[in-house]
Design a protein around this motif. Structure first.
Motif, mmCIF file in Angstrom:
data_model
loop_
_atom_site.group_PDB
_atom_site.id
_atom_site.type_symbol
_atom_site.label_atom_id
_atom_site.label_comp_id
_atom_site.label_asym_id
_atom_site.label_seq_id
_atom_site.Cartn_x
_atom_site.Cartn_y
_atom_site.Cartn_z
ATOM 1 N N LYS A 1 0.708 -1.254 -0.086
ATOM 2 C CA LYS A 1 -0.064 0.131 0.140
ATOM 3 C C LYS A 1 0.834 1.326 0.303
ATOM 4 N N LEU A 2 1.675 1.405 1.008
ATOM 5 C CA LEU A 2 2.961 2.649 1.225
ATOM 6 C C LEU A 2 2.978 2.582 -0.768
ATOM 7 N N ALA A 3 3.585 1.881 -1.453
ATOM 8 C CA ALA A 3 4.319 1.819 -2.637
ATOM 9 C C ALA A 3 2.866 2.305 -3.740
ATOM 10 N N GLY A 4 1.636 1.910 -3.388
ATOM 11 C CA GLY A 4 0.799 2.484 -3.944
ATOM 12 C C GLY A 4 0.931 1.420 -5.220
ATOM 13 N N LEU A 5 1.115 0.021 -4.629
ATOM 14 C CA LEU A 5 0.400 -1.243 -5.605
ATOM 15 C C LEU A 5 -0.720 -1.726 -5.359
ATOM 16 N N ASN A 6 -1.260 -1.229 -4.352
ATOM 17 C CA ASN A 6 -2.929 -1.914 -3.617
ATOM 18 C C ASN A 6 -3.821 -1.744 -4.951
ATOM 19 N N LEU A 7 -4.922 -2.866 -4.778
ATOM 20 C CA LEU A 7 -5.800 -2.780 -5.583
ATOM 21 C C LEU A 7 -7.212 -1.846 -5.922
ATOM 22 N N ILE A 8 -7.279 -1.084 -6.493
ATOM 23 C CA ILE A 8 -8.771 -0.191 -6.301
ATOM 24 C C ILE A 8 -9.377 -0.413 -7.012
#
Length: 132
Positions: free
Chosen positions: A72-79
């Motif tokens: 999530k910190l890297a912005g790799l979480n799915l939205i």
């Protein structure tokens, strides 16, 4: 004049190379003072510079309780992109730390090619059948 300019550029290039080598030595010395870096470097396919870059972006890895927090910190979480009745594709958020995301991308390529476990994981996730 062109010959003189080329010689000056070559001298400057050699100076930059020396400075870069000295910086890498300093980074290596400092990185090994951080807990966990020795473990990271011991992984096949992961070097000291990428480990130092990861630590520089993430800082103390012990503050995370689950790998998904780093994701999530890297912005790799799915939205899911949705608005009202509209439902679009699910994609990565690309928020927060772009440098960490880029570093993780650059790191995974050698890991997949040189590390058997990562290669198996990559093959599983790229060849699995998606059920809709």
């Amino acid at each position: 004049m062109a010959k003189r300019e080329l010689e000056a550029n070559l001298e400057q290039y050699e100076l930059y190379l020396k400075q870069s080598e000295q910086l890498e030595i300093e980074i290596e010395v400092l990185a090994f003072q951080v807990p966990g870096v020795k473990d990271m470097v011991s992984m096949k396919g992961l070097g000291i510079m990428t480990s130092a870059g990861f630590i520089a972006e993430v800082s103390d890895i012990k503050r995370f309780t689950h790998p998904s927090q780093i994701q999530k910190l890297a912005g790799l979480n799915l939205i899911e992109n949705s608005s009202g009745k509209h439902k679009d594709k699910t994609s990565i958020s690309k928020r927060v730390r772009a440098r960490l995301r880029a570093l993780l991308f650059r790191v995974i390529m050698p890991l997949v090619s040189k590390n058997k476990e990562f290669k198996m994981l990559h093959e599983y996730y790229t060849n699995r059948k998606v059920i809709h």
